[in-house]
Motif scaffolding. Structure first.
Motif, mmCIF file in Angstrom:
data_model
loop_
_atom_site.group_PDB
_atom_site.id
_atom_site.type_symbol
_atom_site.label_atom_id
_atom_site.label_comp_id
_atom_site.label_asym_id
_atom_site.label_seq_id
_atom_site.Cartn_x
_atom_site.Cartn_y
_atom_site.Cartn_z
ATOM 1 N N VAL A 3 -1.631 -0.061 2.572
ATOM 2 C CA VAL A 3 -0.260 0.345 2.279
ATOM 3 C C VAL A 3 -0.019 0.293 0.775
ATOM 4 C CG1 VAL A 3 2.172 -0.040 2.780
ATOM 5 C CG2 VAL A 3 0.427 -0.727 4.451
ATOM 6 N N HIS A 4 0.562 1.366 0.230
ATOM 7 C CA HIS A 4 0.867 1.454 -1.185
ATOM 8 C C HIS A 4 2.355 1.747 -1.359
ATOM 9 C CE1 HIS A 4 -3.501 1.818 -2.126
ATOM 10 N NE2 HIS A 4 -3.498 2.355 -0.916
ATOM 11 N N LEU A 5 2.989 1.037 -2.279
ATOM 12 C CA LEU A 5 4.413 1.192 -2.533
ATOM 13 C C LEU A 5 4.634 1.581 -3.990
ATOM 14 C CD1 LEU A 5 5.743 -1.964 -0.630
ATOM 15 C CD2 LEU A 5 5.458 0.366 0.254
ATOM 16 N N GLN A 6 5.758 2.235 -4.252
ATOM 17 C CA GLN A 6 6.028 2.756 -5.590
ATOM 18 C C GLN A 6 6.552 1.673 -6.521
ATOM 19 O OE1 GLN A 6 8.386 6.323 -5.630
ATOM 20 N NE2 GLN A 6 8.853 6.175 -7.807
ATOM 21 N N PRO A 294 10.774 -1.278 11.539
ATOM 22 C CA PRO A 294 9.448 -1.331 10.914
ATOM 23 C C PRO A 294 8.324 -1.000 11.890
ATOM 24 C CG PRO A 294 10.788 -3.161 10.153
ATOM 25 C CD PRO A 294 11.579 -2.481 11.220
ATOM 26 N N GLU A 295 8.427 -1.503 13.097
ATOM 27 C CA GLU A 295 7.389 -1.245 14.089
ATOM 28 C C GLU A 295 7.388 0.217 14.530
ATOM 29 O OE1 GLU A 295 8.366 -5.336 13.609
ATOM 30 O OE2 GLU A 295 9.690 -3.703 14.283
ATOM 31 N N ILE A 301 3.834 6.692 11.729
ATOM 32 C CA ILE A 301 2.814 6.951 10.710
ATOM 33 C C ILE A 301 1.434 7.010 11.349
ATOM 34 C CG2 ILE A 301 1.649 5.947 8.701
ATOM 35 C CD1 ILE A 301 4.460 4.998 7.782
ATOM 36 N N ARG A 302 1.190 6.127 12.304
ATOM 37 C CA ARG A 302 -0.098 6.150 13.019
ATOM 38 C C ARG A 302 -0.267 7.469 13.765
ATOM 39 N NH1 ARG A 302 -0.942 5.661 18.003
ATOM 40 N NH2 ARG A 302 1.117 4.749 18.382
ATOM 41 N N ASP A 328 7.784 -6.494 7.113
ATOM 42 C CA ASP A 328 7.394 -6.222 8.500
ATOM 43 C C ASP A 328 6.700 -4.872 8.621
ATOM 44 O OD1 ASP A 328 8.478 -8.631 9.263
ATOM 45 O OD2 ASP A 328 10.331 -7.778 10.082
ATOM 46 N N LEU A 329 7.168 -3.886 7.867
ATOM 47 C CA LEU A 329 6.530 -2.581 7.891
ATOM 48 C C LEU A 329 5.096 -2.672 7.374
ATOM 49 C CD1 LEU A 329 6.562 0.518 8.209
ATOM 50 C CD2 LEU A 329 7.523 0.644 5.890
ATOM 51 N N VAL A 330 4.908 -3.362 6.256
ATOM 52 C CA VAL A 330 3.565 -3.534 5.706
ATOM 53 C C VAL A 330 2.656 -4.219 6.721
ATOM 54 C CG1 VAL A 330 2.207 -4.724 3.936
ATOM 55 C CG2 VAL A 330 4.321 -3.539 3.297
ATOM 56 N N ALA A 331 3.159 -5.273 7.352
ATOM 57 C CA ALA A 331 2.358 -6.003 8.335
ATOM 58 C C ALA A 331 2.002 -5.112 9.521
ATOM 59 C CB ALA A 331 3.116 -7.242 8.811
ATOM 60 N N ALA A 332 2.964 -4.309 9.980
ATOM 61 C CA ALA A 332 2.711 -3.432 11.123
ATOM 62 C C ALA A 332 1.697 -2.347 10.772
ATOM 63 C CB ALA A 332 4.018 -2.802 11.598
ATOM 64 N N LEU A 333 1.764 -1.825 9.565
ATOM 65 C CA LEU A 333 0.806 -0.800 9.150
ATOM 66 C C LEU A 333 -0.595 -1.381 9.015
ATOM 67 C CD1 LEU A 333 2.994 1.113 6.546
ATOM 68 C CD2 LEU A 333 2.067 2.053 8.673
ATOM 69 N N HIS A 334 -0.680 -2.633 8.630
ATOM 70 C CA HIS A 334 -1.991 -3.276 8.538
ATOM 71 C C HIS A 334 -2.671 -3.398 9.899
ATOM 72 C CE1 HIS A 334 -1.229 -5.359 4.391
ATOM 73 N NE2 HIS A 334 -1.693 -4.139 4.283
#
Length: 344
Positions: A3-6, A294-295, A301-302, A328-334
């Motif tokens: 995950v990459h953020l601006q 977030p989930e 995205i998946r 939570d979004l970062v964790a879910a994407l991981h």
């Protein structure tokens, strides 16, 4: 999935922004070429975090490939090998009227920028003399006192941002990876982007394992109704802005909304931004953006990118998500399994 953020573009805010992104558990951060220089925030972030760094994107056309190569090489050293150079083209009005540069053959010009940067890297690495002669750029002189020598961390990867089939195909022909335009939909990605990637790889004689796909998304994330309404409004405004651009009409066309583009374009010329926003419905936001908790957002995205992309860059236009929602979004994407190879 990484995950990459601006990161904040203003240099005075980049340090705090980079630290905050690292604390969220993100894998990397990217800079955007807007009201500030695209490279300076990454210089700050390289010294403040251990995150991966990327320009997303540096506009290639107005810049000399030598300038791009120096910036990329130095950031690769400064970051200890954590930098990726993302290049893009921009549209004609910005190239001519904002950058004061020349317009023409944007896909070929951007692809040639990539090839020229790579040729310069090869000369610095001692792999080949500098003898690059292209349609737009010529690089044939590199005296020893201007040559930084081999990079101790290796040369940084060079990626291309793309939306249309020609630019996407060029990216798959010459670059190390593709930055998928965030103004997109699952249907457009599958029906238009992936076939162009496959054709570009075929022309270059490479397989999918040699090419990285980085998904990008405009994300409206929140756990409350009020928060989600604000987020949807922010994403809708950006969709209206993107949708007004003739070059981006194919995305709307795929979804059956092609007639919206000229209407948005006319309103943009009149500066009627509120009216533009009003034309973007919530179903459009949910189709072109990513919406939900977030989930939920991680699931969307998946569904769009999970089988093909190793990384995703998330944008939160026009609003600031709650910090807990972002974490939570970062964790879910991981939790999304990364494909063994980004395939088309």
């Amino acid at each position: 999935m990484k995950v990459h953020l601006q990161v904040a573009g203003a240099p005075a805010k980049a340090r705090e922004s980079a630290r905050a992104i690292a604390e969220l558990g993100a894998d990397g951060l990217f800079s955007f070429e807007g009201p500030h220089d695209v490279f300076v925030p990454l210089v700050v972030a390289a010294q403040e975090t251990e995150l991966e760094l990327m320009t997303n994107v540096a506009i290639a056309g107005p810049r000399s490939p030598l300038h791009l190569a120096h910036s990329a090489y130095d950031l690769q050293v400064l970051s200890g090998g954590r930098f990726r150079l993302g290049l893009g083209s921009q549209i004609r009005a910005h190239i001519e009227k904002r950058y004061g540069s020349q317009w023409g053959k944007p896909a070929s010009r951007t692809a040639e920028s990539v090839a020229a940067v790579r040729a310069i890297f090869a000369a610095w690495e001692g792999k080949a003399p500098l003898q690059f002669r292209g349609e737009f750029f010529t690089h044939t002189l590199m005296p020893p006192n201007f040559n930084p020598g081999p990079n101790p961390y290796g040369v940084p990867p060079v990626l291309m941002g793309a939306l249309g089939p020609v630019m996407t195909r060029k990216a798959a022909e010459v670059a190390d990876g593709l930055l998928v335009m965030p103004f997109n939909s699952t249907r457009h990605f599958v029906d238009r982007t992936l076939p162009a990637v496959a054709e570009g790889l075929r022309r270059s004689g490479r397989d999918a394992g040699e090419f990285q796909i980085v998904g990008q998304a405009m994300v409206a994330v929140a756990r409350t109704e009020a928060g989600l309404a604000r987020a949807i409004d922010g994403v809708a405004s950006l969709i209206a802005f993107y949708g007004s651009t003739p070059n981006y009409r194919p995305v709307l066309e795929v979804e059956g909304w092609a007639d919206l583009q000229p209407r948005l374009n006319e309103l943009s010329k009149q500066g009627k931004y509120a009216e533009m926003r009003a034309m973007v419905t919530e179903p459009m936001v949910r189709t072109l953006g990513i919406v939900g908790t977030p989930e939920d957002c991680a699931d969307r995205i998946r569904e769009r990118y999970g089988q093909h992309a190793s990384d995703v860059c998330c944008y939160f236009p026009g609003y600031s998500p709650e910090r807990g929602d972002l974490a939570d979004l970062v964790a879910a994407l991981h939790e999304i399994a990364v494909p063994g190879a980004a395939t088309a």
